[in-house]
Design a protein around this motif. Structure first.
Motif, mmCIF file in Angstrom:
data_model
loop_
_atom_site.group_PDB
_atom_site.id
_atom_site.type_symbol
_atom_site.label_atom_id
_atom_site.label_comp_id
_atom_site.label_asym_id
_atom_site.label_seq_id
_atom_site.Cartn_x
_atom_site.Cartn_y
_atom_site.Cartn_z
ATOM 1 N N PRO A 1 5.283 2.399 -14.655
ATOM 2 C CA PRO A 1 5.988 2.363 -13.382
ATOM 3 C C PRO A 1 7.359 1.755 -13.556
ATOM 4 O O PRO A 1 7.602 0.913 -14.418
ATOM 5 N N GLU A 2 8.284 2.140 -12.664
ATOM 6 C CA GLU A 2 9.665 1.733 -12.809
ATOM 7 C C GLU A 2 9.923 0.337 -12.271
ATOM 8 O O GLU A 2 10.887 -0.304 -12.640
ATOM 9 N N SER A 3 9.072 -0.156 -11.367
ATOM 10 C CA SER A 3 9.397 -1.372 -10.641
ATOM 11 C C SER A 3 8.256 -2.373 -10.662
ATOM 12 O O SER A 3 7.099 -2.003 -10.650
ATOM 13 N N ASP A 4 8.631 -3.657 -10.657
ATOM 14 C CA ASP A 4 7.659 -4.727 -10.423
ATOM 15 C C ASP A 4 7.891 -5.277 -9.022
ATOM 16 O O ASP A 4 7.821 -6.458 -8.759
ATOM 17 N N ALA A 5 8.231 -4.352 -8.111
ATOM 18 C CA ALA A 5 8.498 -4.742 -6.734
ATOM 19 C C ALA A 5 7.224 -5.205 -6.072
ATOM 20 O O ALA A 5 6.191 -5.349 -6.701
ATOM 21 N N ASP A 6 7.297 -5.372 -4.741
ATOM 22 C CA ASP A 6 6.210 -6.070 -4.048
ATOM 23 C C ASP A 6 4.844 -5.509 -4.367
ATOM 24 O O ASP A 6 4.568 -4.357 -4.150
ATOM 25 N N LEU A 7 4.004 -6.413 -4.878
ATOM 26 C CA LEU A 7 2.621 -6.082 -5.203
ATOM 27 C C LEU A 7 1.854 -5.973 -3.906
ATOM 28 O O LEU A 7 1.634 -6.936 -3.218
ATOM 29 N N ARG A 8 1.463 -4.757 -3.546
ATOM 30 C CA ARG A 8 0.714 -4.586 -2.307
ATOM 31 C C ARG A 8 -0.707 -5.068 -2.492
ATOM 32 O O ARG A 8 -1.190 -5.893 -1.758
ATOM 33 N N ASP A 16 -1.373 -5.937 7.729
ATOM 34 C CA ASP A 16 0.002 -5.572 7.383
ATOM 35 C C ASP A 16 0.031 -4.084 7.053
ATOM 36 O O ASP A 16 -0.804 -3.597 6.284
ATOM 37 N N PRO A 17 0.946 -3.307 7.627
ATOM 38 C CA PRO A 17 0.935 -1.848 7.415
ATOM 39 C C PRO A 17 0.958 -1.433 5.952
ATOM 40 O O PRO A 17 0.290 -0.471 5.562
ATOM 41 N N THR A 18 1.722 -2.134 5.130
ATOM 42 C CA THR A 18 1.787 -1.781 3.712
ATOM 43 C C THR A 18 0.460 -2.050 3.021
ATOM 44 O O THR A 18 -0.029 -1.235 2.234
ATOM 45 N N VAL A 19 -0.134 -3.196 3.314
ATOM 46 C CA VAL A 19 -1.428 -3.542 2.727
ATOM 47 C C VAL A 19 -2.496 -2.551 3.189
ATOM 48 O O VAL A 19 -3.326 -2.084 2.398
ATOM 49 N N ALA A 20 -2.481 -2.222 4.478
ATOM 50 C CA ALA A 20 -3.514 -1.355 5.052
ATOM 51 C C ALA A 20 -3.543 0.015 4.390
ATOM 52 O O ALA A 20 -4.593 0.668 4.347
ATOM 53 N N THR A 21 -2.414 0.455 3.859
ATOM 54 C CA THR A 21 -2.359 1.761 3.201
ATOM 55 C C THR A 21 -3.365 1.848 2.059
ATOM 56 O O THR A 21 -3.992 2.896 1.840
#
Length: 253
Positions: free
Chosen positions: A20-27, A103-108
């Protein structure tokens, strides 16, 4: 909706995964639909049939628990501060975990959005089980900021989908606050918790995880935490990246 049970007809493909390209927010690393079938698998029970006990009789839980008393584990020092795992108490922790789960992102990925009753049922299915999965709060510098599920992967339906070894231990992670996402904290904490497992569970040689392949920030965080990609695994409701952190490689990765 709460995670469903695993299917026994799922297949495992061993492929090369792109990083993966990013270590952005860990959902979440914890969207497994397998973990909460809290009945010991038939394969495990069958091992006890040869000594005269019925195969449907659950063997006694060891005195130290199936996960070596997580509540007694000492804090660990991380680049982000002192961190420890605190087993969930429904009365104390339900409102906080329920807010994070919705949280909408987590719920995904967790698919547990709803009232506190939904969150409570998810937690109680572990707390009232046989101890193979322990829900915990991650406390960083005295502040609860993440939700974890530490589970015995070798005694879980997940073991039907990979070559499990005795005492394999699995991780699920949810970072609660938006402010804690997108700055590499997921990788730091995953490494810390994997170290806690290996330090406190001497019989465990591997820490494993199965984040959704679509959740590239989560997969990237596991890679940055010293996990290696092993396989793509078809589970009941997702295609997962099966990740492993080996005791023998913990200082090399």
């Amino acid at each position: 909706m709460p995670p469903a049970d695993a299917r026994t007809d799922a297949r495992t493909d061993f492929r090369t995964a792109s990083t993966p390209e990013s270590d952005a927010d860990l959902r979440t690393g914890g969207d497994s639909e397998d973990t909460l079938e809290l009945r010991l698998p038939d394969e495990f029970l069958a091992m006890y049939a040869d000594d005269g006990r019925a195969a449907d009789t659950v063997p006694p839980v060891p005195a130290d628990g199936l996960l070596d008393r997580i509540g007694d584990w000492e804090p660990i020092s991380t680049p982000a501060g002192s961190f420890h795992l605190r087993p969930v108490q429904i009365e104390r922790d339900l409102p906080l975990i329920g807010r994070w789960i919705n949280d909408p992102t987590v719920a995904t990925f967790w698919e547990l959005a709803g009232t506190e009753c939904v969150t409570e049922a998810h937690l109680r299915s572990q707390l009232d089980g046989d101890g193979r999965s322990v829900p915990c709060l991650g406390v960083l510098e005295g502040t609860p900021m993440s939700y974890w599920e530490i589970y015995r992967a070798d005694l879980d339906p997940l073991a039907r989908h990979y070559p499990a070894r005795p005492h394999d231990t699995g991780l699920h992670l949810l970072l609660g606050g938006v402010a804690d996402r997108g700055r590499g904290l997921g990788g730091i904490l995953l490494r810390a918790v994997a170290d806690l497992v290996l330090d406190n569970r001497p019989r465990c040689e591997r820490v494993v995880a199965e984040p959704d392949l679509r959740n590239t920030p989560s997969v990237s965080a596991f890679l940055s935490a010293g996990f290696r990609f092993s396989a793509e695994v078809d589970l009941a409701a997702k295609r997962a990246a099966f990740m492993i952190r080996d005791r023998g490689l913990r200082d090399a990765l």
